[in-house]
Motif scaffolding. Structure first.
Motif, PDB file in Angstrom:
ATOM      1  N   VAL A 138      -0.994 -25.020 -38.696  1.00  0.00           N
ATOM      2  CA  VAL A 138      -2.400 -25.838 -38.532  1.00  0.00           C
ATOM      3  C   VAL A 138      -2.266 -26.192 -36.931  1.00  0.00           C
ATOM      4  O   VAL A 138      -1.432 -27.859 -37.067  1.00  0.00           O
ATOM      5  N   THR A 139      -3.015 -26.532 -36.001  1.00  0.00           N
ATOM      6  CA  THR A 139      -2.932 -27.695 -34.995  1.00  0.00           C
ATOM      7  C   THR A 139      -4.053 -28.164 -35.461  1.00  0.00           C
ATOM      8  O   THR A 139      -5.512 -27.343 -35.106  1.00  0.00           O
ATOM      9  N   VAL A 140      -4.574 -29.181 -34.844  1.00  0.00           N
ATOM     10  CA  VAL A 140      -5.810 -29.445 -33.892  1.00  0.00           C
ATOM     11  C   VAL A 140      -5.582 -30.235 -32.937  1.00  0.00           C
ATOM     12  O   VAL A 140      -4.849 -31.063 -32.359  1.00  0.00           O
ATOM     13  N   ARG A 141      -6.859 -29.276 -32.773  1.00  0.00           N
ATOM     14  CA  ARG A 141      -6.020 -29.812 -30.247  1.00  0.00           C
ATOM     15  C   ARG A 141      -7.428 -31.311 -29.763  1.00  0.00           C
ATOM     16  O   ARG A 141      -8.571 -30.079 -30.372  1.00  0.00           O
ATOM     17  N   MET A 142      -6.803 -31.540 -29.132  1.00  0.00           N
ATOM     18  CA  MET A 142      -8.075 -32.777 -29.140  1.00  0.00           C
ATOM     19  C   MET A 142      -7.685 -32.833 -27.729  1.00  0.00           C
ATOM     20  O   MET A 142      -7.181 -33.178 -27.235  1.00  0.00           O
ATOM     21  N   PRO A 165     -10.073 -27.114 -34.458  1.00  0.00           N
ATOM     22  CA  PRO A 165      -8.494 -26.754 -36.113  1.00  0.00           C
ATOM     23  C   PRO A 165      -8.178 -25.746 -35.284  1.00  0.00           C
ATOM     24  O   PRO A 165      -9.035 -24.608 -34.546  1.00  0.00           O
ATOM     25  N   MET A 166      -6.717 -25.087 -34.889  1.00  0.00           N
ATOM     26  CA  MET A 166      -6.462 -24.509 -34.722  1.00  0.00           C
ATOM     27  C   MET A 166      -5.084 -23.522 -35.303  1.00  0.00           C
ATOM     28  O   MET A 166      -4.475 -24.174 -35.761  1.00  0.00           O
ATOM     29  N   GLY A 167      -5.090 -22.006 -35.738  1.00  0.00           N
ATOM     30  CA  GLY A 167      -3.731 -21.593 -36.551  1.00  0.00           C
ATOM     31  C   GLY A 167      -2.517 -21.466 -35.338  1.00  0.00           C
ATOM     32  O   GLY A 167      -2.984 -21.386 -33.792  1.00  0.00           O
ATOM     33  N   TYR A 168      -1.127 -21.352 -35.721  1.00  0.00           N
ATOM     34  CA  TYR A 168      -0.445 -22.529 -35.195  1.00  0.00           C
ATOM     35  C   TYR A 168       0.923 -21.185 -35.761  1.00  0.00           C
ATOM     36  O   TYR A 168       1.288 -20.952 -36.818  1.00  0.00           O
ATOM     37  N   ILE A 169       1.435 -20.672 -34.957  1.00  0.00           N
ATOM     38  CA  ILE A 169       2.795 -19.376 -35.038  1.00  0.00           C
ATOM     39  C   ILE A 169       4.000 -19.620 -34.034  1.00  0.00           C
ATOM     40  O   ILE A 169       3.493 -19.714 -33.211  1.00  0.00           O
ATOM     41  N   ASN A 170       5.140 -20.396 -34.065  1.00  0.00           N
ATOM     42  CA  ASN A 170       5.795 -20.941 -33.015  1.00  0.00           C
ATOM     43  C   ASN A 170       7.328 -19.963 -33.605  1.00  0.00           C
ATOM     44  O   ASN A 170       7.947 -20.143 -34.719  1.00  0.00           O
TER      45      ASN A 170
END
Length: 245
Positions: A138-142, A165-170
């Motif tokens: 999970v990413t929190v983008r500010m 808040p955003m889902g994260y896949i790498n």
């Protein structure tokens, strides 16, 4: 006997440290991004076209990141990334409109700035770790920017400074024994009429701990809040340097 036990203990501790060193790591990268801007924004009567009205075209930005991984299974790893994403131009309006309560006339020359710069804080788990690497989290983008338009009647602006808040896949795919790899990273969220997606694809070559990577990044924003709207796409190619320890 006692000396032998001490020696065995030292060897065991050394092996343990070596194992920890193999699974504790850090990755850092930085790249220059050739950005192409398009879309429209609204804070009043009509939408404003970024290309036709504000004169937006291409810009060059930069991004850098660092990720830290550790051997404790239940505690997530952490990744921090900063992206500069702003453009300032002068344009001639094709129509009359209001923006943040300020009136602008057709053929008026205006100065504008759109700033979508942001900092990402990501907590993630490593799902796969071999020739295929897969991280999920999970990413929190500010965001810490704004959209502003300045003309003869004054300056209108809307703030873009909310955490999202955003889902994260790498994912990364290594071609064994060559140093070549392909990578992909996606951050996405969708709720109601609002959507933010950010996708990066890369192709790299790694020699030791240093790698060179070329890639493409596409950043889409579709946001709506009462009479304020932003539909913006920024995309383009980048060149990166990556260090993997």
């Amino acid at each position: 006997m006692q000396k032998r036990l001490i020696a065995l203990a030292i060897l065991a501790a050394s092996a343990s440290v070596a194992t920890q060193a193999d699974i504790v790591g850090a990755t850092a990268g930085a790249y220059m991004w050739k950005q192409s801007w398009e879309g429209d924004v609204k804070a009043g009567s009509q939408s404003v076209d970024m290309n036709k009205d504000l004169g937006y075209d291409d810009e060059t930005g930069k991004s850098f990141y660092v990720a830290l991984e550790h051997p404790v299974p239940v505690i997530p790893n952490i990744r921090l990334q900063r992206t500069d994403l702003d453009i300032s131009e002068q344009g001639t309006l094709t129509k009359s409109f209001t923006f943040d309560g300020k009136g602008y006339a057709q053929s008026e020359v205006v100065d504008s700035t759109t700033d979508l710069s942001h900092t990402d804080a990501t907590l993630y788990y490593e799902i796969l770790d071999n020739w295929v690497n897969l991280d999920v989290g999970v990413t929190v983008r500010m965001f810490d920017g704004e959209v502003s338009i300045k003309g003869t009647s004054g300056e209108g602006a809307i703030d873009l400074d909310a955490p999202v808040p955003m889902g994260y896949i790498n994912a990364r795919f290594d071609l064994p024994l060559t140093g070549l790899y392909a990578s992909g990273l996606v951050n996405v969220i969708s709720y109601g009429d609002n959507k933010i997606s950010d996708a990066t694809l890369g192709l790299g070559y790694e020699l030791g701990i240093v790698g060179l990577e070329i890639g493409y990044r596409n950043f889409d924003v579709d946001l709506e809040d009462d009479n304020e709207e932003a539909n913006v796409t920024v995309d383009g190619y980048f060149l990166a340097v990556v260090i993997d320890i």
